[in-house]
Design a protein around this motif. Structure first.
Motif, PDB file in Angstrom:
ATOM      1  N   ARG A 192       9.530   4.139  -4.608  1.00  0.00           N
ATOM      2  CA  ARG A 192       9.821   5.399  -5.278  1.00  0.00           C
ATOM      3  C   ARG A 192      10.225   6.422  -4.229  1.00  0.00           C
ATOM      4  NH1 ARG A 192       4.684   6.750  -8.844  1.00  0.00           N
ATOM      5  NH2 ARG A 192       6.060   8.426  -9.578  1.00  0.00           N
ATOM      6  N   HIS A 193      10.969   7.440  -4.642  1.00  0.00           N
ATOM      7  CA  HIS A 193      11.409   8.488  -3.730  1.00  0.00           C
ATOM      8  C   HIS A 193      10.887   9.838  -4.211  1.00  0.00           C
ATOM      9  CE1 HIS A 193      14.108   5.887  -1.425  1.00  0.00           C
ATOM     10  NE2 HIS A 193      14.487   5.362  -2.583  1.00  0.00           N
ATOM     11  N   GLY A 194      10.537  10.684  -3.252  1.00  0.00           N
ATOM     12  CA  GLY A 194      10.062  12.010  -3.598  1.00  0.00           C
ATOM     13  C   GLY A 194       8.719  12.299  -2.959  1.00  0.00           C
ATOM     14  N   VAL A 195       8.066  13.320  -3.482  1.00  0.00           N
ATOM     15  CA  VAL A 195       6.804  13.797  -2.931  1.00  0.00           C
ATOM     16  C   VAL A 195       5.705  13.596  -3.961  1.00  0.00           C
ATOM     17  CG1 VAL A 195       5.595  15.781  -1.941  1.00  0.00           C
ATOM     18  CG2 VAL A 195       8.053  15.517  -1.587  1.00  0.00           C
ATOM     19  N   ALA A 196       4.549  13.085  -3.513  1.00  0.00           N
ATOM     20  CA  ALA A 196       3.408  12.968  -4.402  1.00  0.00           C
ATOM     21  C   ALA A 196       3.025  14.355  -4.911  1.00  0.00           C
ATOM     22  CB  ALA A 196       2.231  12.327  -3.676  1.00  0.00           C
ATOM     23  N   VAL A 197       2.684  14.468  -6.192  1.00  0.00           N
ATOM     24  CA  VAL A 197       2.469  15.765  -6.831  1.00  0.00           C
ATOM     25  C   VAL A 197       1.465  16.609  -6.065  1.00  0.00           C
ATOM     26  CG1 VAL A 197       1.616  16.916  -8.904  1.00  0.00           C
ATOM     27  CG2 VAL A 197       3.116  14.930  -9.107  1.00  0.00           C
ATOM     28  N   ASP A 198       0.381  16.003  -5.597  1.00  0.00           N
ATOM     29  CA  ASP A 198      -0.647  16.786  -4.916  1.00  0.00           C
ATOM     30  C   ASP A 198      -0.326  17.031  -3.456  1.00  0.00           C
ATOM     31  OD1 ASP A 198      -0.885  14.185  -4.200  1.00  0.00           O
ATOM     32  OD2 ASP A 198      -3.017  13.982  -4.650  1.00  0.00           O
ATOM     33  N   SER A 199       0.900  16.688  -3.029  1.00  0.00           N
ATOM     34  CA  SER A 199       1.298  16.913  -1.642  1.00  0.00           C
ATOM     35  C   SER A 199       2.481  17.857  -1.520  1.00  0.00           C
ATOM     36  CB  SER A 199       1.648  15.574  -0.985  1.00  0.00           C
ATOM     37  OG  SER A 199       0.560  14.708  -1.000  1.00  0.00           O
ATOM     38  N   GLU A 200       2.882  18.497  -2.620  1.00  0.00           N
ATOM     39  CA  GLU A 200       4.010  19.421  -2.575  1.00  0.00           C
ATOM     40  C   GLU A 200       3.637  20.683  -1.815  1.00  0.00           C
ATOM     41  OE1 GLU A 200       4.994  20.111  -6.619  1.00  0.00           O
ATOM     42  OE2 GLU A 200       6.297  18.363  -6.774  1.00  0.00           O
ATOM     43  N   ILE A 245       0.865  -1.183   0.000  1.00  0.00           N
ATOM     44  CA  ILE A 245       0.000   0.000   0.000  1.00  0.00           C
ATOM     45  C   ILE A 245       0.899   1.230   0.000  1.00  0.00           C
ATOM     46  CG2 ILE A 245      -1.818   1.250   1.208  1.00  0.00           C
ATOM     47  CD1 ILE A 245      -2.543  -1.417   2.568  1.00  0.00           C
ATOM     48  N   GLY A 246       0.866   1.981  -1.079  1.00  0.00           N
ATOM     49  CA  GLY A 246       1.705   3.163  -1.208  1.00  0.00           C
ATOM     50  C   GLY A 246       2.861   2.928  -2.147  1.00  0.00           C
ATOM     51  N   SER A 247       3.152   3.941  -2.959  1.00  0.00           N
ATOM     52  CA  SER A 247       4.220   3.832  -3.953  1.00  0.00           C
ATOM     53  C   SER A 247       5.600   4.114  -3.378  1.00  0.00           C
ATOM     54  CB  SER A 247       3.957   4.835  -5.080  1.00  0.00           C
ATOM     55  OG  SER A 247       4.028   6.171  -4.576  1.00  0.00           O
ATOM     56  N   GLY A 248       5.636   4.711  -2.203  1.00  0.00           N
ATOM     57  CA  GLY A 248       6.900   5.186  -1.640  1.00  0.00           C
ATOM     58  C   GLY A 248       7.005   6.697  -1.680  1.00  0.00           C
ATOM     59  N   LEU A 249       6.202   7.350  -2.527  1.00  0.00           N
ATOM     60  CA  LEU A 249       6.171   8.805  -2.549  1.00  0.00           C
ATOM     61  C   LEU A 249       5.518   9.306  -1.266  1.00  0.00           C
ATOM     62  CD1 LEU A 249       5.099   9.557  -6.237  1.00  0.00           C
ATOM     63  CD2 LEU A 249       7.403   9.598  -5.261  1.00  0.00           C
ATOM     64  N   ARG A 250       6.069  10.367  -0.702  1.00  0.00           N
ATOM     65  CA  ARG A 250       5.534  10.932   0.535  1.00  0.00           C
ATOM     66  C   ARG A 250       4.330  11.811   0.236  1.00  0.00           C
ATOM     67  NH1 ARG A 250       6.683  15.749   2.496  1.00  0.00           N
ATOM     68  NH2 ARG A 250       8.598  15.957   1.273  1.00  0.00           N
ATOM     69  N   GLY A 251       3.267  11.655   1.022  1.00  0.00           N
ATOM     70  CA  GLY A 251       2.094  12.495   0.833  1.00  0.00           C
ATOM     71  C   GLY A 251       0.877  11.928   1.516  1.00  0.00           C
ATOM     72  N   HIS A 252      -0.290  12.270   1.004  1.00  0.00           N
ATOM     73  CA  HIS A 252      -1.554  11.801   1.597  1.00  0.00           C
ATOM     74  C   HIS A 252      -2.582  11.647   0.478  1.00  0.00           C
ATOM     75  CE1 HIS A 252      -2.260  16.097   1.315  1.00  0.00           C
ATOM     76  NE2 HIS A 252      -1.338  16.320   2.232  1.00  0.00           N
ATOM     77  N   ARG A 253      -2.330  10.701  -0.408  1.00  0.00           N
ATOM     78  CA  ARG A 253      -3.171  10.517  -1.583  1.00  0.00           C
ATOM     79  C   ARG A 253      -3.975   9.219  -1.438  1.00  0.00           C
ATOM     80  NH1 ARG A 253       0.184   9.726  -6.694  1.00  0.00           N
ATOM     81  NH2 ARG A 253       0.438  11.990  -6.680  1.00  0.00           N
ATOM     82  N   GLU A 254      -5.277   9.322  -1.639  1.00  0.00           N
ATOM     83  CA  GLU A 254      -6.147   8.163  -1.634  1.00  0.00           C
ATOM     84  C   GLU A 254      -6.179   7.542  -3.024  1.00  0.00           C
ATOM     85  OE1 GLU A 254      -9.932   8.994   0.522  1.00  0.00           O
ATOM     86  OE2 GLU A 254      -9.078  11.007   0.790  1.00  0.00           O
ATOM     87  N   GLY A 255      -6.788   6.325  -3.115  1.00  0.00           N
ATOM     88  CA  GLY A 255      -6.951   5.692  -4.417  1.00  0.00           C
ATOM     89  C   GLY A 255      -6.342   4.311  -4.466  1.00  0.00           C
ATOM     90  N   PRO A 256      -6.071   3.796  -5.668  1.00  0.00           N
ATOM     91  CA  PRO A 256      -5.473   2.466  -5.826  1.00  0.00           C
ATOM     92  C   PRO A 256      -4.147   2.365  -5.076  1.00  0.00           C
ATOM     93  CG  PRO A 256      -6.275   3.287  -7.929  1.00  0.00           C
ATOM     94  CD  PRO A 256      -6.374   4.432  -6.964  1.00  0.00           C
ATOM     95  N   PHE A 257      -3.875   1.183  -4.533  1.00  0.00           N
ATOM     96  CA  PHE A 257      -2.676   0.997  -3.717  1.00  0.00           C
ATOM     97  C   PHE A 257      -1.408   1.497  -4.405  1.00  0.00           C
ATOM     98  CE2 PHE A 257      -4.304  -2.823  -0.997  1.00  0.00           C
ATOM     99  CZ  PHE A 257      -5.169  -1.969  -0.342  1.00  0.00           C
ATOM    100  N   ALA A 258      -1.251   1.203  -5.679  1.00  0.00           N
ATOM    101  CA  ALA A 258      -0.011   1.551  -6.384  1.00  0.00           C
ATOM    102  C   ALA A 258       0.161   3.051  -6.562  1.00  0.00           C
ATOM    103  CB  ALA A 258       0.028   0.865  -7.746  1.00  0.00           C
ATOM    104  N   GLU A 259      -0.927   3.810  -6.489  1.00  0.00           N
ATOM    105  CA  GLU A 259      -0.868   5.256  -6.670  1.00  0.00           C
ATOM    106  C   GLU A 259      -1.016   6.018  -5.356  1.00  0.00           C
ATOM    107  OE1 GLU A 259      -3.830   6.318  -9.518  1.00  0.00           O
ATOM    108  OE2 GLU A 259      -3.284   4.693 -10.900  1.00  0.00           O
ATOM    109  N   ALA A 260      -1.387   5.322  -4.305  1.00  0.00           N
ATOM    110  CA  ALA A 260      -1.621   5.977  -3.018  1.00  0.00           C
ATOM    111  C   ALA A 260      -0.320   6.517  -2.438  1.00  0.00           C
ATOM    112  CB  ALA A 260      -2.259   5.001  -2.046  1.00  0.00           C
TER     113      ALA A 260
END
Length: 542
Positions: free
Chosen positions: A487-495, A210-225
């Motif tokens: 993955r490393h970094g920040v989810a786009v909608d969490s910048e 659950i979660g791609s590794g990108l830091r943030g707070h995004r809901e949705g499919p596990f691979a994109e969360a």
């Protein structure tokens, strides 16, 4: 012109981290400097770190320098390696002064964690502000100071780059915070430093992520969360509940549809303790750190507001059941009792056991009566130690997890790197597992008991899960197989949002007052009367 006070130099630190050499105020002349007095056990300090991270990002091209001053509360926090681990875990890339002898703390007359000190480019003090800053007011204050210094000609033309950070070694897990076990042998791990949750088979093989590794707070499919700092876990059927401490959200993961949804929290850090019963999705939470589930009742340890809350899964509501919002060790009815950064939960019958980290204690909550009592801890927030035997003061140091068993409650004595166990009658605290030289623990923060009685341990600073036999005699590492590279970094909608003028920063806590002519004061003797009123339901204490 009002008189300005020159800031003390930065001499006295026992070490400097993330920088090649110790900077002086002379080196920093021309830069707007923010000193962040913090210690890595302090939840309020952890709330400040992302605010400063975003501030650094917005002003990366400005002459702004942020320097952490780590002034330890607990003995374990004086260790440089422990501080480095905390910096890596929480993404601290700016220089940090190790102030283990509290010299900088004393020179700047700091009295509490966290405290921010702002130093103007001319080397004088602009503000000394205890507590968590309001991000908008801090941004405005920084913008005003930069503009003022630029107008006065004291601001440097370019930022001073001090960072000398080394890359963190990659592991399968990164600072795992919590672990859970199911009746069918499945294991769930909060891979906190990788911002994801792993679902494992009994043999350690990865079944889902659950979660791609990108830091943030995004809901949705596990691979994109996207998660930020997933911690507490609770599993029931196809529902996995996740407490995300830095997203300030409790999520529900549907394991059948493989989607993540927000259950409680607004994604914003709450500014006040939780009060009354409210819709869970509308409640601004403060660092939910652990979970415990009983039928349709989901209990949440709110480390940031020193409370235990109850989410009614049928009604979608949340309410506090213990902790009045003060950080203290006070027993009694839930609404009157006080907790101190509760960080671990375990349910047994009608008792909810709590790892009360800042009181270095373990508390119990009688759920029928909603009354809080103490198994061990205190008596004050600065009383801690490493003892066994008959229950007395100073037996633990910053515990982060508990696990109730038929043979007594096991506690992760986190800052002592040990597991201890209460006798079934609760009158003694005995050794459970410490480990030999090759199996020592490093700040264990999560516990779970398997159907066979083995104890799963999130061995946080060793980046692994350890299985300890039911008798505490032996331990071995759980080999995790098939974990994808995060993955490393920040989810786009969490910048972080771009810098904007957010109003006036004047009056930011202890910012120096305007010139006397602006407020009707003149030189000479005078009297200052300060009226202090306690919030409703609280009394002032000497």
């Amino acid at each position: 012109m009002r008189e300005r006070i020159h800031a003390p130099d930065l001499a006295g630190a026992t070490a400097w981290l993330n920088v090649e050499r110790a900077p002086s105020l002379r080196d920093l002349r021309g830069q707007l400097v923010i000193l962040d007095f913090w210690t890595h056990c302090c939840i309020n300090c952890l709330h400040v770190l992302p605010v400063l991270r975003d501030l650094e990002e917005r002003h990366r091209d400005d002459p702004l320098v942020i320097i952490g001053v780590h002034s330890a509360k607990f003995d374990a926090e004086k260790d440089v390696e422990h501080i480095l681990q905390a910096m890596q875990r929480y993404g601290v890339s700016h220089p940090v002064a190790v102030d283990s002898e509290m010299r900088l703390w004393s020179q700047y007359a700091v009295r509490s964690w966290p405290t921010l000190v702002v130093i103007r480019p001319d080397g004088t003090l602009a503000a000394v502000a205890p507590g968590e800053p309001d991000p908008a007011m801090l941004e405005s204050f920084v913008a005003e100071q930069l503009a003022e210094a630029r107008a006065q000609g004291t601001l440097a033309a370019a930022p001073l780059r001090l960072e000398g950070r080394t890359r963190q070694q990659e592991h399968t897990l990164s600072y795992p915070g919590k672990v859970a076990a199911t009746s069918h042998g499945r294991i769930v791990v909060s891979d906190s430093g990788h911002h994801r949750v792993l679902l494992l088979g009994p043999d350690g093989a990865v079944q889902d992520v659950i979660g791609s590794g990108l830091r943030g707070h995004r809901e949705g499919p596990f691979a994109e969360a996207a998660l930020d700092d997933p911690q507490g876990l609770a599993l029931s059927g196809d529902s996995l509940y996740i407490a995300d401490a830095r997203a300030h959200v409790v999520f529900r993961a549907n394991l059948r549809t493989r989607t993540l949804h927000r259950l409680a929290g607004t994604r914003q850090l709450g500014r006040a303790p939780l009060s009354g019963r409210t819709r869970a999705l509308d409640a601004a939470l403060r660092s939910p750190w652990d979970l415990a589930l009983r039928d349709d009742e989901l209990y949440v340890a709110l480390a940031g507001s020193h409370q235990i809350a109850l989410i009614d899964l049928r009604e979608g509501t949340i309410e506090p059941i213990a902790g009045n919002g003060r950080e203290a060790l006070i027993d009694g009815p839930g609404e009157e009792a006080a907790l101190a950064q509760p960080s671990g939960l375990s349910l047994q019958n009608d008792v909810l056991y709590v790892a009360d980290s800042e009181s270095s204690g373990v508390r119990g909550i009688d759920l029928r009566k909603r009354r809080v009592y103490t198994l061990a801890g205190g008596p004050g927030l600065f009383d801690f130690g490493d003892r066994l035997g008959k229950i007395e003061a100073r037996m633990l140091q910053h515990p982060l997890a508990v696990a109730a068993t038929a043979n007594g409650v096991i506690v992760a004595d986190t800052y002592n790197d040990k597991l201890k166990r209460f006798s079934p009658d609760g009158l003694r605290l005995d050794a459970f597992f410490e480990g030999a030289a090759d199996s020592k623990l490093a700040q264990p923060a999560g516990l779970a008991v398997t159907p066979s009685g083995e104890v799963l341990v999130a061995d946080t600073n060793h980046h692994r899960i350890v299985k300890v036999t039911a008798d505490g005699a032996r331990a071995y590492e759980l080999t995790i197989r098939g974990a994808p590279v995060p993955r490393h970094g920040v989810a786009v909608d969490s910048e972080p949002s771009p810098a904007t003028q957010l109003g006036s920063g004047a009056g930011w806590f202890t910012a120096i007052l305007p010139a006397p002519r602006d407020i009707g004061l003149s030189p000479g003797p005078g009297k200052l009367i300060l009226s202090v009123t306690a919030p409703e339901g609280m009394d002032l204490a000497a």
